[in-house]
Design a protein around this motif. Structure first.
Motif, short mmCIF file in Angstrom:
data_model
loop_
_atom_site.label_atom_id
_atom_site.label_comp_id
_atom_site.label_asym_id
_atom_site.label_seq_id
_atom_site.Cartn_x
_atom_site.Cartn_y
_atom_site.Cartn_z
N ALA A 146 -0.23 -14.64 -1.37
CA ALA A 146 -1.31 -13.73 -1.74
C ALA A 146 -2.64 -14.43 -1.49
CB ALA A 146 -1.20 -13.31 -3.20
N MET A 173 -5.08 -14.79 -3.32
CA MET A 173 -5.68 -15.50 -4.44
C MET A 173 -5.11 -16.90 -4.67
SD MET A 173 -3.10 -15.45 -6.72
CE MET A 173 -3.93 -15.84 -8.27
N ARG A 185 5.82 -13.63 3.01
CA ARG A 185 6.73 -13.20 1.94
C ARG A 185 8.06 -12.90 2.60
NH1 ARG A 185 3.22 -8.83 -1.73
NH2 ARG A 185 1.53 -10.29 -2.20
N MET A 197 -3.91 -11.17 4.34
CA MET A 197 -4.47 -10.47 3.19
C MET A 197 -5.97 -10.75 3.12
SD MET A 197 -3.38 -10.54 -0.81
CE MET A 197 -1.74 -9.93 -0.60
N TRP A 218 -0.73 -6.78 -12.20
CA TRP A 218 -0.41 -7.79 -11.18
C TRP A 218 -0.40 -9.19 -11.76
CZ3 TRP A 218 -1.60 -12.15 -8.44
CH2 TRP A 218 -0.89 -12.32 -7.24
N ASN A 229 -5.27 -3.55 -3.02
CA ASN A 229 -4.97 -3.74 -4.45
C ASN A 229 -6.16 -4.47 -5.09
OD1 ASN A 229 -3.79 -4.03 -6.91
ND2 ASN A 229 -2.33 -5.62 -6.28
N VAL A 233 -7.34 -6.25 -8.36
CA VAL A 233 -6.81 -6.78 -9.62
C VAL A 233 -7.96 -7.18 -10.54
CG1 VAL A 233 -5.27 -8.47 -10.69
CG2 VAL A 233 -4.82 -7.68 -8.37
N ASP A 237 -9.83 -10.14 -8.18
CA ASP A 237 -9.03 -10.61 -7.04
C ASP A 237 -8.57 -9.37 -6.31
OD1 ASP A 237 -6.80 -11.33 -5.41
OD2 ASP A 237 -5.47 -11.19 -7.16
N THR A 238 -8.93 -9.23 -5.07
CA THR A 238 -8.44 -8.05 -4.35
C THR A 238 -7.68 -8.47 -3.11
OG1 THR A 238 -10.06 -7.48 -2.62
CG2 THR A 238 -10.70 -7.06 -4.92
N GLY A 239 -6.83 -7.57 -2.66
CA GLY A 239 -6.09 -7.88 -1.44
C GLY A 239 -5.92 -6.62 -0.61
N1 SER Z 1 -3.30 -10.68 -5.70
C1 SER Z 1 -3.17 -9.28 -5.40
C2 SER Z 1 -2.04 -9.00 -4.45
O1 SER Z 1 -1.46 -9.89 -3.90
C3 SER Z 1 -4.46 -8.79 -4.81
O2 SER Z 1 -4.97 -9.70 -3.91
O3 SER Z 1 -1.71 -7.87 -4.24
#
Ligand code: SER
Length: 887
Positions: free
Chosen positions: A39, A41, A69, A88, A162, A202, A204, A230-232
């Motif tokens: 991720a 973050m 992943r 991401m 999350w 997403n 967060v 934290d966004t993704g």
């Molecule tokens: N940590 C969150 C995710 O992986 C947003 O970055 O979805």
């Protein structure tokens, strides 16, 4: 819109909003809970947890993080949106804007017109979800952004809360979805269909820290020191939408791989559903495999290396199932390197290395496939000849486990052979293995050290390192830790951690072991046996209080063990020379994979697939020692990472460098490396370097070991003494030794042969004696005797045959045994007349065998065996005789 452009627009949008653009961290991350960064973050975790202060201007950052992943590996190619590698894009706020800012910033990028730097998505196609109780987020979406209530859905822990899946930062989240239209599924928003409504972003609201637990069942253990964002955003998914393609595998970065796979296999994409999945697996895994190798992973049987191996093998297998017959990775990976290079320019310098690693794995797997196929064919034939229809679960598991045969390959081949596979049996064997592996992992996994203990010192008092300039420094004790807790004072006998304002002691890093040394204040003395860094900033001296006591606030003198440092420094500089020599001899694809330097000894691991020849090793040793002899100056320069790269300095894969780096050069261009270690001032101070040899450390990596300085000298003089001793023993000059030894060993072989022949002769000459000593047992003349030690099975046969010939007119039985190297060979021979009277040598050999823990068999007139218990021989002879008596 090309993927590369989506990336640039994302970064620009957030830079314009005051964020610092941070480069992607390597995929390999130093975290016991993660194999790969999964991720955006992850690299920011210490800032979220408050372990470290974020070093970014405005406390805002944006990044496009490489992620891998592989949990959903079986979904790849089946759904439209599962990539094992993805990028991401994220924006991060550390205690700055919160829900409102995150929501508005994301919405602006998605919906702003393309001409204004946005992505130009139709706002009417966007849906959002919020956590079930998050009224605040819902009202921001509705009242401030203007998303109609009907397109805001509420979801529970599972979807809209999350965390990293392990203890750490977490929070409720809000997701943005894009409606791809009626042809993709049912109406009703993301709640109803997550294929039609594709999640793209997403957000967060990261305000909490969670404890242990699975899935959605975990406890919130407290608030984070501040509220963070934290966004993704999934770059691949947005590309899929903006490029109007059906799935992530058909976007501009991966579609060319599918095209090449069509050429290589002769199959067509978009013709058969099964085949399409294989094409997508090939495209996805080619990219992930390439990116992993780029970051320094090599195939192996565990951890990261195993994931890479699995990915590469899945590509090869998929290609074969599509019809490919030869090697395919070179073209597939070559294509994905082309598509990825605009965003990852470092690929250019690593093409050859990446292919080398991949092709070695391909070669070995193709061999595996061959031997596995043979094993499969044998198993299939056995099943058929037994009239069965099913390959057993154990067999399928053996194919998987020993031959690396994926189960679907076994299924496919069974299918072709008209057979089935006992899947239940296979799965239970797999489950057993997994349980074993899990237990193993659990035993191995070590938890995080609780770094929060050091948080304040890391932030407020990063240690000043004086050890490049001096070996003794005055210092003040800022903190003491005993048994994991802060202490104000410590006493003799205590094991402690000491934190100083400044220190000359080198903390373990870059392969160089930590300094040893002492801390002294008045009558107090602490022996330092290890030094480690926290957050790259704080030096922790692990020490034993040898005499006196110590209080926080005390002044002391920190003194490095000079001899230790000198040795470690020599070894570290020697490592740089070997690295440079290695590249001179093997070319630039031999890249460092790891190293260790301790006083007098070094080892250096590098990516290379072939065993080094003696000539290459000699060459490397020569260049290294010539560099020592050249007495080159060693310079260190502090500079920017870009500047260092321009200078051609070698960096380690998977290492996260800061923006200022230290370059160590020996002999100008001869060796330039990014390095924080300690080094000699002139290359001659390294002293001799004796290269010991090289070996393999897993597929695609090799290791060179060497002694440096006095230890190299000691090694040489020990070897010299040995040669001296051998010379004396051989009574020869050292230069003549190789010839003398090989002549000697020839002579020895000839002598052994002669001895054997003589022994045979001698035994043969005794045959007459044996015959005249024969005893009568029932109706038979019997020779039953234990021969002297050292007669092997072949000789035994010759003698037994000879005796039998001499006694051919009688009903005679010969039983002989010997003791040959701890084994007991034995034989029974019978004349025709004896056989006629019912003697079966084969049976008698079995009788004898019972007494000597042996087995054997043969015909009625001659049978042989071998036993393990010579002590039982006498009973064996007696037993055979009583059998004969009874006949
Ligand atoms: N940590 C969150 C995710 O992986 C947003 O970055 O979805």
């Amino acid at each position: 819109m090309r993927t590369h452009e989506i990336r640039e627009r994302f970064t620009q949008h957030f830079v314009n909003l005051g964020h610092e653009s941070v480069p992607s961290a390597p995929l390999t991350v130093d975290d016991p809970n993660l194999l790969f960064v999964n991720a955006g973050m992850v690299p920011f975790k210490p800032y979220f947890l408050g372990q470290q202060n974020p070093p970014f201007h405005n406390n805002l950052a944006t990044s496009i993080q490489k992620c891998v992943r592989t949990l959903d590996i079986d979904e790849v190619g089946i759904t439209t949106r599962h990539n094992t590698f993805f990028q991401m894009a994220g924006n991060f706020s550390f205690g700055q804007y919160f829900k409102q800012g995150a929501i508005k910033n994301a919405w602006a990028l998605l919906t702003n017109p393309v001409a204004e730097g946005g992505l130009g998505l139709d706002p009417d196609r966007l849906w959002v979800t919020v956590f079930e109780t998050d009224d605040e987020a819902a009202s921001i979406w509705r009242d401030e952004v203007g998303v109609p209530e009907s397109r805001i859905q509420r979801m529970g822990m599972e979807d809209n809360y999350w965390s990293m899946g392990v203890p750490g930062p977490c929070g409720p989240c809000s997701e943005i979805y894009y409606d791809r239209g009626a042809e993709y599924g049912a109406e009703g928003g993301p709640e109803a269909d997550d294929n039609r409504y594709m999640e793209i972003w997403n957000l967060v609201f990261m305000g909490y820290e969670r404890g242990a637990g699975d899935g959605k069942n975990f406890e919130i253990v407290g608030d984070l020191p501040q509220k963070n964002i934290d966004t993704g955003m999934g770059i691949e998914r947005v590309a899929c939408i903006l490029q109007g393609v059906d799935n992530v595998y058909e976007t501009d970065l991966l579609r060319p791989v599918i095209d090449v796979a069509e050429e290589l296999t002769g199959a067509k994409y978009n013709e058969k559903q099964d085949n399409d999945v294989r094409f997508r697996v090939i495209a996805d895994h080619s990219r992930t495999g390439m990116m992993l190798i780029l970051d320094g992973v090599t195939p192996s049987n565990e951890g990261r290396g195993y994931i890479l191996r699995r990915l590469l093998r899945r590509i090869i297998r998929s290609a074969r199932l599509l019809g490919a017959t030869g090697e395919t990775l070179e073209k597939l990976l070559g294509t994905v390197m082309d598509t990825m290079e605009p965003s990852y320019p470092e690929i250019a310098d690593n093409r050859e290395r990446i292919l080398r690693v991949a092709l070695a794995e391909e070669k070995s797997f193709l061999k595996t496939l061959e031997s596995g196929t043979q094993r499969f064919d044998t198993a299939a034939a056995a099943v058929e000849s037994a009239g069965g229809k099913e390959i057993s679960g154990a067999e399928a598991f053996a194919l998987h486990d020993t031959y690396g045969f994926p189960i679907d390959l076994t299924l496919e081949m069974a299918n072709e052979a008209g057979l089935e596979v006992d899947m239940a049996g296979f799965e239970s064997a797999m489950a057993d293995q997994k349980a074993r592996a899990k237990a193993d992992n659990k035993a191995k996994k070590h938890g995080h050290t609780d770094e929060s203990l050091y948080r304040q010192w890391v932030d407020e008092h990063p240690t000043v390192f004086t050890g490049y300039e001096e070996l003794t420094s005055d210092a003040k004790v800022l903190g003491l830790v005993r048994d994991g807790e802060k202490a104000n004072s410590v006493a003799a006998g205590d094991e402690v951690e000491v934190i100083l304002d400044q220190t000359p002691m080198y903390a373990e890093a870059g392969g160089q072991l930590a300094d040893r040394g002492v801390l002294r204040a008045g009558d107090t003395k602490l022996d330092v046996h290890d030094v480690q860094k926290i957050g790259k900033k704080l030096w922790i001296h692990k020490a034993t209080v040898a005499e006196g006591g110590l209080d926080v606030g005390a002044d002391l003198t920190a003194q490095v063990d000079e001899k230790w440092r000198h040795g470690a420094t020599q070894a570290h500089s020697a490592t740089h020379l070997i690295h440079a020599a290695l590249r001179e001899v093997l070319g630039p694809t031999a890249v460092q994979a790891g190293s260790l330097n301790r006083p007098g000894y070094l080892r250096f691991d590098f990516n290379y697939t072939d065993q080094l020849t003696q000539e290459q090793m000699d060459q490397i040793a020569l260049i290294t020692n010539e560099a020592v002899d050249a007495d080159w100056e060693v310079n260190t320069v502090e500079t920017s990472l870009d500047q260092a790269k321009e200078m051609g300095a070698m960096a380690l894969f998977g290492e996260n460098y800061g923006s200022r780096v230290r370059v160590v050069e020996i002999g100008g261009p001869f060796s330039r490396e990014l390095c924080g270690g300690t080094h000699v001032a002139h290359s001659s101070q390294i002293g001799p370097v004796s290269v010991l040899g090289e070996s393999s450390v897993g597929s695609g990596a090799r290791r060179i070991e060497a002694y440096s300085g006095m230890d190299a000298f000691k090694h040489y003089s020990k070897e010299a003494a040995l040669v001296d001793e051998i010379s004396k023993a051989m009574k020869a000059q050292s230069g003549d030794l190789p010839e003398r030894i090989s002549a000697l060993s020839e002579k020895l072989k000839a002598a052994e042969k002669e001895v054997a022949a003589l022994r045979k002769q001698q035994l043969a000459s005794q045959a007459g004696e044996f015959v005249s000593n024969a005893e009568t047992v029932g109706d038979f003349r019997v020779v039953a005797t234990q021969l002297p030690a050292g007669v092997n099975g072949g000789d035994l046969r010759t003698i037994a045959t000879d005796i039998r010939n001499r006694m051919r007119d009688d009903a005679a039985v010969i039983v002989l045994g010997s003791d040959n190297d701890g084994k007991l060979p034995f034989i029974v021979a019978a004349t025709d007349a004896a056989v006629e009277k019912g003697v079966k040598a084969g049976d008698l050999v079995k009788v004898f065998g019972q007494y000597v823990d042996g087995r054997g068999g043969g015909k009625p007139d001659m049978a042989q065996g071998s036993g393990a218990q010579a002590a039982g021989a006498a009973d064996g002879f007696a037993a055979v005789k009583s059998e004969l008596q009874a006949l």
